[in-house]
Design a protein around this motif. Structure first.
Motif, PDB file in Angstrom:
ATOM      1  N   ASP A  11      65.684 -42.879 -57.697  1.00  0.00           N
ATOM      2  CA  ASP A  11      65.614 -44.135 -56.947  1.00  0.00           C
ATOM      3  C   ASP A  11      64.871 -45.236 -57.697  1.00  0.00           C
ATOM      4  O   ASP A  11      64.339 -46.153 -57.100  1.00  0.00           O
ATOM      5  N   LYS A  12      64.801 -45.124 -59.049  1.00  0.00           N
ATOM      6  CA  LYS A  12      64.092 -46.113 -59.855  1.00  0.00           C
ATOM      7  C   LYS A  12      65.020 -46.684 -60.918  1.00  0.00           C
ATOM      8  O   LYS A  12      66.007 -46.062 -61.320  1.00  0.00           O
ATOM      9  N   SER A  13      64.666 -47.923 -61.384  1.00  0.00           N
ATOM     10  CA  SER A  13      65.470 -48.541 -62.439  1.00  0.00           C
ATOM     11  C   SER A  13      64.628 -48.955 -63.639  1.00  0.00           C
ATOM     12  O   SER A  13      65.166 -49.524 -64.589  1.00  0.00           O
ATOM     13  N   PHE A  14      63.314 -48.688 -63.615  1.00  0.00           N
ATOM     14  CA  PHE A  14      62.479 -49.084 -64.752  1.00  0.00           C
ATOM     15  C   PHE A  14      62.721 -48.143 -65.935  1.00  0.00           C
ATOM     16  O   PHE A  14      63.153 -47.002 -65.766  1.00  0.00           O
ATOM     17  N   ILE A  15      62.430 -48.641 -67.145  1.00  0.00           N
ATOM     18  CA  ILE A  15      62.635 -47.868 -68.366  1.00  0.00           C
ATOM     19  C   ILE A  15      61.441 -46.935 -68.564  1.00  0.00           C
ATOM     20  O   ILE A  15      60.305 -47.381 -68.702  1.00  0.00           O
ATOM     21  N   ARG A  16      61.699 -45.633 -68.593  1.00  0.00           N
ATOM     22  CA  ARG A  16      60.635 -44.654 -68.801  1.00  0.00           C
ATOM     23  C   ARG A  16      60.193 -44.656 -70.257  1.00  0.00           C
ATOM     24  O   ARG A  16      60.922 -45.100 -71.147  1.00  0.00           O
TER      25      ARG A  16
ATOM     26  N   GLU B 265      73.651 -50.674 -60.900  1.00  0.00           N
ATOM     27  CA  GLU B 265      73.700 -52.032 -61.440  1.00  0.00           C
ATOM     28  C   GLU B 265      72.312 -52.461 -61.904  1.00  0.00           C
ATOM     29  O   GLU B 265      72.157 -53.076 -62.964  1.00  0.00           O
ATOM     30  N   ARG B 266      71.305 -52.142 -61.112  1.00  0.00           N
ATOM     31  CA  ARG B 266      69.930 -52.456 -61.512  1.00  0.00           C
ATOM     32  C   ARG B 266      69.575 -51.745 -62.801  1.00  0.00           C
ATOM     33  O   ARG B 266      68.914 -52.311 -63.680  1.00  0.00           O
ATOM     34  N   ARG B 267      69.991 -50.495 -62.947  1.00  0.00           N
ATOM     35  CA  ARG B 267      69.682 -49.735 -64.152  1.00  0.00           C
ATOM     36  C   ARG B 267      70.376 -50.309 -65.380  1.00  0.00           C
ATOM     37  O   ARG B 267      69.784 -50.372 -66.466  1.00  0.00           O
ATOM     38  N   ALA B 268      71.603 -50.739 -65.224  1.00  0.00           N
ATOM     39  CA  ALA B 268      72.321 -51.346 -66.354  1.00  0.00           C
ATOM     40  C   ALA B 268      71.627 -52.640 -66.781  1.00  0.00           C
ATOM     41  O   ALA B 268      71.417 -52.891 -67.977  1.00  0.00           O
ATOM     42  N   LYS B 269      71.260 -53.457 -65.787  1.00  0.00           N
ATOM     43  CA  LYS B 269      70.577 -54.713 -66.107  1.00  0.00           C
ATOM     44  C   LYS B 269      69.223 -54.447 -66.762  1.00  0.00           C
ATOM     45  O   LYS B 269      68.813 -55.160 -67.689  1.00  0.00           O
ATOM     46  N   SER B 270      68.482 -53.428 -66.255  1.00  0.00           N
ATOM     47  CA  SER B 270      67.184 -53.087 -66.820  1.00  0.00           C
ATOM     48  C   SER B 270      67.314 -52.643 -68.268  1.00  0.00           C
ATOM     49  O   SER B 270      66.513 -53.019 -69.136  1.00  0.00           O
TER      50      SER B 270
ATOM     51  N   LYS C 232      68.254 -55.704 -70.406  1.00  0.00           N
ATOM     52  CA  LYS C 232      67.080 -56.570 -70.532  1.00  0.00           C
ATOM     53  C   LYS C 232      66.103 -56.027 -71.568  1.00  0.00           C
ATOM     54  O   LYS C 232      65.551 -56.783 -72.381  1.00  0.00           O
ATOM     55  N   TYR C 233      65.894 -54.724 -71.571  1.00  0.00           N
ATOM     56  CA  TYR C 233      64.976 -54.126 -72.548  1.00  0.00           C
ATOM     57  C   TYR C 233      65.476 -54.355 -73.975  1.00  0.00           C
ATOM     58  O   TYR C 233      64.713 -54.741 -74.871  1.00  0.00           O
ATOM     59  N   ILE C 234      66.756 -54.113 -74.207  1.00  0.00           N
ATOM     60  CA  ILE C 234      67.318 -54.263 -75.559  1.00  0.00           C
ATOM     61  C   ILE C 234      67.216 -55.712 -76.030  1.00  0.00           C
ATOM     62  O   ILE C 234      66.908 -55.989 -77.193  1.00  0.00           O
ATOM     63  N   VAL C 235      67.467 -56.648 -75.100  1.00  0.00           N
ATOM     64  CA  VAL C 235      67.415 -58.067 -75.462  1.00  0.00           C
ATOM     65  C   VAL C 235      65.978 -58.525 -75.698  1.00  0.00           C
ATOM     66  O   VAL C 235      65.654 -59.132 -76.727  1.00  0.00           O
ATOM     67  N   GLU C 236      65.073 -58.219 -74.748  1.00  0.00           N
ATOM     68  CA  GLU C 236      63.711 -58.741 -74.824  1.00  0.00           C
ATOM     69  C   GLU C 236      62.838 -57.977 -75.813  1.00  0.00           C
ATOM     70  O   GLU C 236      62.075 -58.580 -76.568  1.00  0.00           O
TER      71      GLU C 236
ATOM     72  N   SER D 214      77.204 -55.999 -72.927  1.00  0.00           N
ATOM     73  CA  SER D 214      77.777 -56.103 -71.591  1.00  0.00           C
ATOM     74  C   SER D 214      77.394 -54.836 -70.849  1.00  0.00           C
ATOM     75  O   SER D 214      76.812 -53.923 -71.432  1.00  0.00           O
ATOM     76  N   GLY D 215      77.716 -54.771 -69.588  1.00  0.00           N
ATOM     77  CA  GLY D 215      77.361 -53.552 -68.862  1.00  0.00           C
ATOM     78  C   GLY D 215      77.575 -53.681 -67.379  1.00  0.00           C
ATOM     79  O   GLY D 215      77.713 -54.784 -66.837  1.00  0.00           O
ATOM     80  N   ARG D 216      77.607 -52.550 -66.736  1.00  0.00           N
ATOM     81  CA  ARG D 216      77.732 -52.511 -65.287  1.00  0.00           C
ATOM     82  C   ARG D 216      77.277 -51.158 -64.788  1.00  0.00           C
ATOM     83  O   ARG D 216      77.058 -50.223 -65.569  1.00  0.00           O
ATOM     84  N   GLY D 217      77.131 -51.060 -63.489  1.00  0.00           N
ATOM     85  CA  GLY D 217      76.768 -49.796 -62.880  1.00  0.00           C
ATOM     86  C   GLY D 217      77.986 -49.096 -62.298  1.00  0.00           C
ATOM     87  O   GLY D 217      78.893 -49.736 -61.758  1.00  0.00           O
TER      88      GLY D 217
END
Length: 655
Positions: free
Chosen positions: A550-555, A597-602, A605-609, A619-622
């Motif tokens: 139930d989480k989308s943050f990068i471990r 979707e949140r996980r794909a965006k997370s 975002k990590y790869i970009v930032e 690109s990406g999607r859930g």
């Protein structure tokens, strides 16, 4: 050396007459002496009381303080030890700091550090504690810094106190000494430490070794029957700024408590005599201003004070000296220089370096001498100048001729003639005055742990700009110099392996080496046939990018694998990747689609930032639970590890 010369806000208390009621109780009499800073008289009574078997927190505090405030730190250890051992719940945290300083004076550094750890815990945000925490390896740094001076004793020292040397730019050294005794109109011995009052003396400097002639009192109107000390001279030698008790136009002044504080004065030279003594306008009856130091061009005057905005017992300040001789508004040098302790006796060299004495910055014990170099923000963080200038005792009033590398300082270390002695020194090597740090590590195979010599290693800044490049040696090791408080990325790459990156954030420690090993996994794109639709995770032999339930943050374990994706995308700047995130079957279908979707965006975002990859390449999607890789669909009984296999991200090569 006693604290009145170091400068504390209680400063000096000069007693012109003494009327003590003989019938007062012994402790009341001792407290009376203590409160007027007659520490030697107070101590005699306290010691008798303690030897009789009486014990209390207040008694041990004052016994310790009676030695501490006279810079007899070795003698204060016993009483602070009793205080901390028996009355730890009744003492102010400041006594932990004094106890730590006292332990250093007898070179019990491990115990001193343990006390400072406790001091840090109970104070929370004390600058002295913060400096200690950030420089726990201070003894190692001081050893590295040490040995850059050779010392020489001077015959001008007496059985009294000599300190505060300065150059008058006329081929002479001026210093303060209590060798002259006192005037019959006042008490000859100062009750603080039973030493005569101070005057300013001069000695001619002879030859390349800075030999000195027999000292003589300086001529003119500077010396009085009260204290004069620490002086600084204009470049032409015609103007002097000096410290004196609050004694102006033959009138002795005091604060509202009856304490005689310190003030700064200025005088001009007329032939061989100093005349036109005037008080500086930013002095006060209610706080001390002392220990002046002029910049080389004479436009700035540095000094110590406990004026209302000071952080500690004394802070360093600077004030502009205008062309017409007037002054600007004094400015505190700030938290980089000042602490809750004592920063005092500034000296500014011709190159603009600020030398000063402090017990708030981490040192060997008592006051140590530090140097801060000028920078765009004022001054750098201070650096301990090391042994043999610094010792476990008080070391202070440092001055240096940068052209000859010869200078003077004072210390109350053992082996001298008197209470304080002046030493001559020659600087033989440059000091460490940059926050030098390194990053090093060994690069190995992620699976076999075999070392990988010949691996290319890049050091990148936070914007992924290359700063350095090297190759691991035969032992698989690399090393880069880095700056303090800076963010970096270290990237390793080798043929037939997937490149790996790791972030690095440096700290404020001096001469520190960060250990950053890297592990390369077999794979990589070199020599492989890769086509659109392939999953980079499989091609590069990456561990699966998992998410918590139930989480989308990068471990943190996922960050290691994502750095490998980032490294490959940097190696192949035309590559485009589709990030596909998945969930397990628990929760509703709609919620799982939203979560993925949140996980794909997370992930994107990590790869970009973190990786600095252009967003247009991703690109990406859930996919929610629509692409399960095992049997664990709705209402199927599965273990947690089986469900976790479905909570993943994939990296599909588009081009």
């Amino acid at each position: 050396m006693n604290l009145k010369k170091y400068f504390v806000n209680i400063s000096l208390s000069i007693i012109l007459c003494s009327t003590v009621n003989a019938q007062e109780k012994r402790l009341e009499k001792a407290d009376e002496n203590f409160n007027r800073y007659a520490f030697v008289d107070a101590r005699k009574i306290y010691l008798d009381v303690a030897r009789s078997g009486y014990a209390s927190a207040d008694l041990f505090k004052k016994l310790g303080d009676s030695y501490y405030f006279n810079a007899e730190l070795e003698e204060s250890v016993k009483w602070y030890e009793e205080l901390v051992a028996n009355y730890s719940d009744e003492i102010d945290p400041e006594y932990l700091f004094r106890y730590s300083q006292s332990l250093k004076s007898v070179k019990r550094y491990k115990e001193a550090d343990q006390v400072m750890e406790k001091f840090n815990t109970v104070t929370g945000n004390d600058q002295r504690a913060e400096y200690f925490v950030s420089t726990r390896d201070y003894l190692r740094f001081i050893e590295m810094q040490s040995g850059r001076y050779t010392l020489r004793r001077l015959y001008i020292n007496s059985k009294f106190s000599e300190y505060a040397p300065s150059f008058n730019n006329q081929g002479q050294m001026i210093f303060a000494s209590s060798r002259g005794g006192g005037n019959s109109m006042v008490k000859t011995l100062h009750e603080w430490n039973e030493m005569p009052f101070l005057d300013l003396y001069t000695s001619d400097i002879i030859g390349k070794r800075n030999a000195l002639t027999e000292p003589k009192k300086i001529k003119g109107d500077i010396n009085t029957r009260f204290h004069e000390s620490s002086s600084t001279f204009s470049k032409d030698g015609q103007t002097v700024y000096f410290t004196r008790n609050n004694y102006t136009k033959r009138k002795l002044g005091s604060d509202t408590n009856g304490t005689i504080l310190l003030k700064l004065y200025r005088a001009t030279l007329d032939g061989e005599k100093w005349i036109n003594v005037e008080e500086l306008p930013f002095n006060s009856e209610e706080y001390s201003v002392a220990h002046p130091a002029l910049s080389a061009d004479g436009t700035k005057l540095y000094f110590a004070s406990d004026m209302p905005d000071s952080r500690g017992l004394s802070d360093l300040y600077v004030v502009d000296v205008n062309e017409d001789g007037s002054f600007g508004t004094p400015i505190n040098l700030g938290d980089k220089i000042n602490t809750e302790g004592r920063e005092t006796f500034p000296y500014v060299s011709d190159s603009g370096r600020l030398y000063f004495a402090s017990d708030g910055h981490v040192g060997l014990g008592g006051l140590d001498i530090f140097v801060a170099v000028p920078d765009v923000l004022g001054f750098s963080q201070p650096f301990n100048v090391g042994k043999p200038v610094n010792s476990s005792e008080d070391d202070f009033t440092f001055v240096l001729n940068e052209e000859t590398k010869i200078g003077f300082f004072a210390s109350n270390r053992s082996g001298g003639k008197g209470n304080d002695d002046i030493y001559s020194f020659k600087q033989t090597d440059d000091l460490i005055t940059t926050c030098g740090q390194y990053v090093e590590g060994t690069i190995t195979d992620a699976y076999t742990r075999e070392i990988l010599p010949g691996t290319e290693v890049l050091l990148l800044d936070s914007n992924n700009q290359e700063l350095g490049r090297t190759t691991t040696n035969t032992k698989g090791k690399y090393k880069f110099p880095v700056s303090c408080e800076t963010t970096y990325i270290v990237r390793g790459s080798k043929e037939n392996y997937s490149p790996t990156e790791a972030p690095l954030e440096t700290n404020t420690a001096l001469e520190y080496t960060h250990q950053l090993p890297l592990q390369l996994g077999k794979g990589g794109l070199s020599g492989q046939e890769v086509k659109p639709g392939d999953d980079l995770a499989k091609v590069l032999n990456l561990q699966i990018i998992y998410f918590d339930l139930d989480k989308s943050f990068i471990r943190s374990d996922a960050e290691v694998e994502l750095q490998k994706i980032i490294a490959v995308m940097k190696e192949y700047p035309q590559m485009k990747v589709d990030v596909r995130s998945h969930t397990d079957s628990r929760a509703s279908d709609d919620y799982n689609m939203y979560l993925s979707e949140r996980r794909a965006k997370s992930t994107i975002k990590y790869i970009v930032e973190k990786g600095g990859i252009d967003k247009s390449r991703l690109s990406g999607r859930g996919y929610g639970e629509t692409s399960l890789i095992n049997k664990c669909s709705n209402n199927v009984n599965c273990s947690e590890s089986e469900h976790q296999q479905n909570r993943r991200s994939e990296f599909i090569l588009l081009e």
